[in-house]
Design a protein around this motif. Sequence first.
Motif, PDB file in Angstrom:
ATOM      1  N   GLN A  73       3.636  -9.403   5.761  1.00 29.06           N
ATOM      2  CA  GLN A  73       2.423  -8.508   5.804  1.00 29.06           C
ATOM      3  C   GLN A  73       1.798  -8.172   4.301  1.00 29.06           C
ATOM      4  O   GLN A  73       2.705  -7.795   3.442  1.00 29.06           O
ATOM      5  CB  GLN A  73       2.567  -7.412   6.699  1.00 29.06           C
ATOM      6  CG  GLN A  73       1.741  -6.381   6.342  1.00 29.06           C
ATOM      7  CD  GLN A  73       1.110  -5.608   7.786  1.00 29.06           C
ATOM      8  OE1 GLN A  73       0.950  -6.604   8.701  1.00 29.06           O
ATOM      9  NE2 GLN A  73       1.052  -4.206   7.835  1.00 29.06           N
ATOM     10  N   HIS A  74       0.563  -8.454   4.215  1.00 29.79           N
ATOM     11  CA  HIS A  74      -0.197  -8.091   2.924  1.00 29.79           C
ATOM     12  C   HIS A  74       0.285  -8.682   1.310  1.00 29.79           C
ATOM     13  O   HIS A  74      -0.131  -8.688   0.425  1.00 29.79           O
ATOM     14  CB  HIS A  74      -0.218  -6.494   2.438  1.00 29.79           C
ATOM     15  CG  HIS A  74      -0.759  -5.557   3.728  1.00 29.79           C
ATOM     16  ND1 HIS A  74      -1.728  -5.973   4.735  1.00 29.79           N
ATOM     17  CD2 HIS A  74      -0.700  -4.329   3.880  1.00 29.79           C
ATOM     18  CE1 HIS A  74      -2.352  -5.047   5.403  1.00 29.79           C
ATOM     19  NE2 HIS A  74      -1.385  -4.047   5.083  1.00 29.79           N
ATOM     20  N   ARG A 116       1.844  -6.877  -4.201  1.00 33.17           N
ATOM     21  CA  ARG A 116       2.242  -5.591  -4.367  1.00 33.17           C
ATOM     22  C   ARG A 116       3.840  -5.406  -4.293  1.00 33.17           C
ATOM     23  O   ARG A 116       4.569  -4.542  -4.320  1.00 33.17           O
ATOM     24  CB  ARG A 116       2.109  -4.864  -2.961  1.00 33.17           C
ATOM     25  CG  ARG A 116       2.230  -5.265  -1.596  1.00 33.17           C
ATOM     26  CD  ARG A 116       1.794  -4.422  -0.499  1.00 33.17           C
ATOM     27  NE  ARG A 116       2.607  -4.888   0.944  1.00 33.17           N
ATOM     28  CZ  ARG A 116       2.498  -4.121   1.960  1.00 33.17           C
ATOM     29  NH1 ARG A 116       2.082  -2.861   1.974  1.00 33.17           N
ATOM     30  NH2 ARG A 116       3.049  -4.723   3.178  1.00 33.17           N
ATOM     31  N   HIS A 146      -5.857  -1.305  -1.352  1.00 32.74           N
ATOM     32  CA  HIS A 146      -5.215  -0.663  -0.309  1.00 32.74           C
ATOM     33  C   HIS A 146      -5.357   0.832  -0.623  1.00 32.74           C
ATOM     34  O   HIS A 146      -4.199   1.396  -0.721  1.00 32.74           O
ATOM     35  CB  HIS A 146      -3.782  -1.143   0.376  1.00 32.74           C
ATOM     36  CG  HIS A 146      -3.402  -0.785   1.615  1.00 32.74           C
ATOM     37  ND1 HIS A 146      -3.541   0.539   2.217  1.00 32.74           N
ATOM     38  CD2 HIS A 146      -2.881  -1.596   2.759  1.00 32.74           C
ATOM     39  CE1 HIS A 146      -3.040   0.599   3.350  1.00 32.74           C
ATOM     40  NE2 HIS A 146      -2.778  -0.677   3.575  1.00 32.74           N
ATOM     41  N   TYR A 183      -5.031   4.926  -0.732  1.00 33.37           N
ATOM     42  CA  TYR A 183      -4.764   5.898   0.205  1.00 33.37           C
ATOM     43  C   TYR A 183      -5.589   7.134  -0.387  1.00 33.37           C
ATOM     44  O   TYR A 183      -5.121   7.631  -1.678  1.00 33.37           O
ATOM     45  CB  TYR A 183      -3.140   6.244  -0.062  1.00 33.37           C
ATOM     46  CG  TYR A 183      -2.380   5.282   0.949  1.00 33.37           C
ATOM     47  CD1 TYR A 183      -2.134   4.035   0.257  1.00 33.37           C
ATOM     48  CD2 TYR A 183      -1.897   5.597   2.071  1.00 33.37           C
ATOM     49  CE1 TYR A 183      -1.530   2.998   1.147  1.00 33.37           C
ATOM     50  CE2 TYR A 183      -1.064   4.833   2.762  1.00 33.37           C
ATOM     51  CZ  TYR A 183      -0.747   3.637   2.389  1.00 33.37           C
ATOM     52  OH  TYR A 183       0.113   2.742   2.968  1.00 33.37           O
ATOM     53  N   GLN A 185      -8.302  -3.068  15.105  1.00 29.50           N
ATOM     54  CA  GLN A 185      -6.795  -3.753  14.942  1.00 29.50           C
ATOM     55  C   GLN A 185      -6.100  -3.222  16.219  1.00 29.50           C
ATOM     56  O   GLN A 185      -5.103  -3.967  16.762  1.00 29.50           O
ATOM     57  CB  GLN A 185      -6.348  -3.540  13.931  1.00 29.50           C
ATOM     58  CG  GLN A 185      -7.059  -4.073  12.412  1.00 29.50           C
ATOM     59  CD  GLN A 185      -6.239  -4.911  11.786  1.00 29.50           C
ATOM     60  OE1 GLN A 185      -5.845  -6.069  11.882  1.00 29.50           O
ATOM     61  NE2 GLN A 185      -5.748  -4.445  10.723  1.00 29.50           N
ATOM     62  N   VAL A 204     -11.719  -1.608   5.384  1.00 25.46           N
ATOM     63  CA  VAL A 204     -10.774  -1.296   6.417  1.00 25.46           C
ATOM     64  C   VAL A 204     -10.405   0.188   6.391  1.00 25.46           C
ATOM     65  O   VAL A 204     -10.587   0.728   4.977  1.00 25.46           O
ATOM     66  CB  VAL A 204      -9.028  -1.987   6.157  1.00 25.46           C
ATOM     67  CG1 VAL A 204      -8.165  -1.293   6.961  1.00 25.46           C
ATOM     68  CG2 VAL A 204      -9.467  -3.590   6.068  1.00 25.46           C
ATOM     69  N   LYS A 212       2.590   6.188  14.845  1.00 27.56           N
ATOM     70  CA  LYS A 212       2.842   5.233  13.626  1.00 27.56           C
ATOM     71  C   LYS A 212       3.519   5.811  12.457  1.00 27.56           C
ATOM     72  O   LYS A 212       4.300   5.194  11.705  1.00 27.56           O
ATOM     73  CB  LYS A 212       1.313   4.704  13.504  1.00 27.56           C
ATOM     74  CG  LYS A 212       1.417   3.626  12.262  1.00 27.56           C
ATOM     75  CD  LYS A 212       0.923   2.245  12.823  1.00 27.56           C
ATOM     76  CE  LYS A 212       1.630   1.203  11.783  1.00 27.56           C
ATOM     77  NZ  LYS A 212       1.075  -0.196  12.171  1.00 27.56           N
ATOM     78  N   GLU A 242     -10.083   0.819   2.512  1.00 22.44           N
ATOM     79  CA  GLU A 242      -9.816  -0.429   1.725  1.00 22.44           C
ATOM     80  C   GLU A 242     -10.716  -1.277   1.357  1.00 22.44           C
ATOM     81  O   GLU A 242     -10.902  -2.043   2.282  1.00 22.44           O
ATOM     82  CB  GLU A 242      -8.626  -0.717   2.301  1.00 22.44           C
ATOM     83  CG  GLU A 242      -7.478   0.325   2.888  1.00 22.44           C
ATOM     84  CD  GLU A 242      -6.580  -0.179   4.091  1.00 22.44           C
ATOM     85  OE1 GLU A 242      -6.147  -1.251   4.036  1.00 22.44           O
ATOM     86  OE2 GLU A 242      -5.912   0.593   4.828  1.00 22.44           O
TER      87      GLU A 242
HETATM   88  C1  BG6 Z   1      -3.485  -1.239   6.607  1.00 21.01           C
HETATM   89  C2  BG6 Z   1      -3.686  -2.198   7.920  1.00 21.01           C
HETATM   90  O1  BG6 Z   1      -4.611  -1.993   5.813  1.00 21.01           O
HETATM   91  O2  BG6 Z   1      -2.331  -1.273   6.570  1.00 21.01           O
HETATM   92  C3  BG6 Z   1      -2.769  -1.443   9.257  1.00 21.01           C
HETATM   93  O3  BG6 Z   1      -5.005  -2.038   8.732  1.00 21.01           O
HETATM   94  C4  BG6 Z   1      -1.314  -1.208   8.572  1.00 21.01           C
HETATM   95  O4  BG6 Z   1      -2.807  -2.186  10.423  1.00 21.01           O
HETATM   96  C5  BG6 Z   1      -1.308  -0.480   7.115  1.00 21.01           C
HETATM   97  O5  BG6 Z   1      -0.339  -0.598   9.383  1.00 21.01           O
HETATM   98  C6  BG6 Z   1      -0.312  -0.274   6.384  1.00 21.01           C
HETATM   99  O6  BG6 Z   1       0.541  -1.370   6.219  1.00 21.01           O
HETATM  100  P1  BG6 Z   1       2.174  -1.821   5.539  1.00 21.01           P
HETATM  101  O7  BG6 Z   1       2.390  -3.162   5.594  1.00 21.01           O
HETATM  102  O8  BG6 Z   1       1.904  -1.179   4.151  1.00 21.01           O
HETATM  103  O9  BG6 Z   1       2.700  -0.760   6.353  1.00 21.01           O
END
Ligand code: BG6
Length: 296
Positions: free
Chosen positions: A81-82, A86, A159, A161, A183, A236, A244, A264
Amino acid sequence: MPITQNDTEVILTHPDNDATNVKILKYGATVFSWQINGQEQLWLSQGAKLDGSKPVRGGIPLVFPVFGKNTDDEYLSKLPQHGLARNSTWEFLGQVSANPPTVQFGLGPEIANEDLVKLWPMDFSLVLTVELGPEHLKTSIEVENTSSTQPLKFNWLFHTYLKVNDIEDTLVSNLTGSKLYDQLLKESYLDKQPAVTFHEELDRIYQNVEGDRLIQVVDKGTPIHTVKRHNLPDAVVWNPWIEKSKGMGDFEPKSGYKEMVCVEPGHVHNFITLNAGEKWDAYQLLYKDELKYQVV
Ligand code: BG6
């Protein structure tokens, strides 16, 4: 000293104000703190790993070459993922300006995370530029396809925060009328709400948001963050809320979701494709502005 570094991080301090600074981890070229006059602007989990053992939970992780988990591309689908930016240690390329303090970081397959590069064997060169203003932080990216034969297909996303005082008093503006992919519902629809508000987990990809729309994070009527985007059509918006957050080992404290929202800017709805030798660039500018209702 406006710019200092050690083995793991680079710190930029604004020449006009010692308490205005940005800290960047070489791992992921992740901005993990940005203070304006002593006030932290970004959210960083107290459980975030800053030792290179996993991507940083907070700050501004960089998402490349794939957003989320891809299922249909032969190579991108093999990446976690992603993507891999990173989870790779970038090279500190040095300072490009003393005022505003500006530095660059580079990443290519020769230094990127070895295991991940094997899964996605592409030629690429990334240059991240970080500029610290008295009241702004600009992060710019240039992606070059360094192959002489193959196209390069990728997503890019910052991404980010952002720190907020209380998520239930927070709204995100100027996305009204945009199409989004939810999503959580796995559905696309047009957002007709005057602003995005938060009362439960929210995970939306706003698509093709016009470039001149400023996205503002508003706290009880006062804008606390303004996000300007260049070449990043998608945005995003994410808050993990209670359940979560509990499921993320590095998300601390568990009540931390109340003090953050991810906005994001990215190019994630479609892939960017560069032909051999081509370049693409984009930036995110975080700054302070008055309330601008561009759409209601
Ligand atoms: C966001 C996604 O950009 O990142 C979410 O839209 C995801 O679906 C979140 O849960 C965090 O991702 P990760 O891989 O850093 O836990």
